[in-house]
Design a protein around this motif. Structure first.
Motif: not given
Length: 675
Positions: A501-505, A523-525, A537-541, A547-550
């Motif tokens: 939870g802390f890493l998400r924040k 994201k790796t952590l 996350v995947i590549h692309g703007a 993906q950040v939202e998901c």
């Protein structure tokens, strides 16, 4: 008598000339009786001394970029000669050949120092090389380098590197030329020294000469620690959202870059205090506060009359000249950041003495030589831990630091919850939350355990309290091999190294403050803490935002639904697929990630081509194991499978590296099988 009458006027005239010359030297004006030839001779004699060179008398072989070297000659015309070679050595040629000559002969073998490249020079700047008999060979000059500090000429590249190291050791690296076109240099009137202004995360700091050499500069600044500073900033931003204002301490200010970033971006959410024991550092921090339009709160010190303030300060920073241990004993803080040069074990007791309940202590250790098992005696002396070099040595270093932090907190009747533990090439960062009470201290102390490590196959397992050592490891090395193969390491931290939870924040804070550099690391952590291969996350703007939202707002969406009332129909607005994903992530987050990891290259079999790492992660997942990648090792796999199970899956999907004879017979065999 005649001789004496003639000598007396000469003596008087000579005395007057000496007096005039001394007055001229003191005023900086050349004497009247000096000829231009004599002045030039004196200049050449002064240049021969080991003094820093200026921009005007810098040799043409010292350039910043290859384009600057090519600009010494117009390559757009006809035949041109090389500016760094005599005519008899390199004749005039066309631009394409001359450009290739400048790159391959001169630029390719340069020696770099403070942003300047010293290219090799073939001009007759040195005396001709003597022959074996001692006579000088006419017309034969030696290729050489021109020192950027003292303008001396040195023939060999290795000798030039050693020569520059001697300048560094003597502190003779101050030079009056600009070290780059994108670096701003200022000369404050108070000190008269040339400062380099560096900008990081919209925060400007002044850097003294030799700022990257801690032995020679008190205001030490390491550009490679940028990721460390951003991780610390994100952890503070998460805590500042939960409660504010926070009293934060940057215990080792140096240039003050860390504390200034806190104050500039978090504004009224934090009350920043920067301390340092050096008077030079404190003075530099105050100047950097003014550079960033911040007000300096001197605390108990007498405020000096300040001049007119042009702009309203964006924040107030307290700068104190005090030892870090004394400061942490005097006042309580909500957030303490320890980043000394080397180990931080000498400051842990003072940090946990006055830190508030549910506060955060971040510890950065840069003594990688002892933490990475290069100096086991130093590790035992500083951390009280016995370690050896293993394939998972970086995670071993992180658990060593956490164990030392837990013991220091337990001595103050406080427990810890590890929020983040990162071990990269040049530092180990541990961020813990403080839980007050002897019960919490006992729970943290129970997680300090010995580790049994097999030195043959590198299988490992934590010992539970009261367990016997023999027969603990699941491997059969102790029975099949003569002698003892297992060794006890530790005591180490056996609990989790991450808080999901802390890493998400933290990832949300990194996105909000535009920290693109550490977002892949966080994201790796995040995947490593959940021990899952689900990539946020995947590549692309456009795909990056979605993906950040998901990947990040999974918990945020849940909290929004709990806080916001339902619609008129009373139905949730999430689909079945997203609901299943949330349930899966919640169930995975409730489990701690398995300790340590296996390197796929360390356990590969000879004569076999192992699968790609992403494919191998998929095979382990299909076999029913929890699996993820790890930031400690790019080839590492974190999984709850044992080493024997790990090797069985690896051997199952590895393809034999067939010899030429077998490869020649394989097509016919396949054709027969199809027929």
């Amino acid at each position: 008598m005649a001789d004496t009458e003639l000598n007396d006027p000469d003596a008087v005239q000579l005395h007057q000339e000496v007096v005039e010359r001394e007055q001229a030297d003191s005023e900086g004006v050349p004497s009247t009786d000096e000829t231009p030839e004599k002045a030039a001779k004196d200049e050449s004699a002064a240049d021969s001394d080991a003094k820093p060179s200026t921009t005007t008398d810098r040799h043409i072989s010292i350039q910043t970029k290859l384009e600057d070297l090519e600009m010494l000659v117009d390559l757009n015309g006809g035949r041109k000669s090389c500016p760094l070679c005599p005519e008899e050595k390199f004749k005039a040629c066309y631009n394409h050949k001359l450009r290739r000559h400048l790159h391959n002969l001169h630029w390719k073998v340069y020696v770099e120092f403070e942003g300047q490249k010293m290219c090799i020079c073939h001009l007759p700047c040195r005396n001709p090389k003597p022959s074996l008999s001692g006579d000088q060979v006419s017309g034969r000059h030696v290729a050489h380098y021109h020192c950027v500090v003292c303008s001396v000429t040195i023939a060999r590249k290795t000798d030039m590197v050693s020569h520059l190291k001697r300048h560094i050791n003597k502190g003779e690296t101050k030079s009056s030329y600009s070290s780059g076109s994108d670096v701003l240099l200022e000369e404050p009137a108070s000190s008269g020294q040339v400062y380099e202004i560096m900008k990081e995360l919209d925060t400007n700091v002044q850097l003294l000469p030799m700022y990257n050499t801690p032995q020679k500069s008190e205001t030490y600044f390491n550009r490679k620690m940028k990721s460390n500073r951003q991780l610390v900033f994100c952890s503070l931003a998460v805590l500042a959202k939960e409660r504010s204002p926070l009293e934060c301490l940057d215990a080792f200010g140096a240039t003050g870059i860390t504390g200034l970033q806190w104050a500039k971006h978090l504004h009224n959410g934090v009350k920043v205090t920067i301390t340092d024991i050096s008077e030079t550092c404190v003075k530099m921090i105050k100047e950097n506060c003014e550079l960033n339009q911040m007000q300096v709160d001197r605390g108990s010190e007498v405020e000096e009359p300040a001049g007119e303030v042009k702009d309203e300060p964006i924040a107030t920073v307290e700068v104190v000249k005090m030892d870090a241990n004394v400061m942490m004993h005097l006042r309580p803080f909500d957030y303490i950041h320890l980043d000394p040069f080397g180990t931080a074990v000498n400051y842990l007791d003072a940090a946990f003495r006055n830190v508030r309940n549910m506060g955060i202590v971040s510890v950065t250790s840069t003594d990688t030589g002892s933490l990475f098992a290069k100096s086991p005696n130093v590790t035992l002396r500083h951390y009280g831990t016995h370690i050896v070099r293993t394939e998972y040595y970086k995670e071993l270093a992180a658990r060593t630091v956490v164990a030392t932090v837990a013991r220091a907190a337990a001595r103050c009747n406080k427990g810890i919850e590890v929020l983040l533990a990162v071990a990269l090439e040049h530092f180990v960062l541990v961020v813990v939350q403080v839980l007050r009470g002897p019960t919490q201290a006992d729970e943290s102390a129970k997680k300090l355990r010995k580790l049994v490590h097999c030195q043959w196959c590198e299988e490992r397992i934590f010992l539970k309290h009261g367990n016997m050592v023999d027969g603990t490891l699941p491997c059969n090395c102790h029975g099949s091999l003569p002698g003892k193969t297992a060794v006890q390491l530790g005591p180490l931290w056996s609990g989790s190294l991450f808080n999901t939870g802390f890493l998400r924040k933290m990832l949300l804070a990194a996105v909000q403050h535009s920290m693109e550099d550490i977002q892949p690391l966080v994201k790796t952590l995040l995947c490593e803490s959940e021990c899952t291969t689900l990539k946020p996350v995947i590549h692309g703007a456009s795909a990056f935002t979605n993906q950040v939202e998901c990947g990040v707002i999974i918990k945020t969406l849940q909290s929004d639904e709990e806080s916001c009332p339902a619609d008129s129909s009373g139905k949730r607005k999430t689909g079945e697929e997203s609901g299943n994903t949330v349930k899966k992530l919640k169930s995975d987050a409730s489990l701690e990630h398995p300790p340590f990891y296996y390197s796929i290259h360390r356990h590969s079999m000879r004569g076999m081509n192992m699968p790609k790492l992403n494919k191998f992660l998929q095979y382990l997942t299909e076999a029913g194991f929890r699996v993820s990648r790890t930031h400690f090792d790019p080839t590492g796999v974190r999984t709850d499978a044992t080493l024997e199970q790990f090797k069985s899956v690896l051997s199952k999907y590895s393809i034999p590296a067939c010899p030429s004879k077998v490869c020649a017979t394989q097509p016919s065999v396949s054709q027969d099988a199809t027929m």
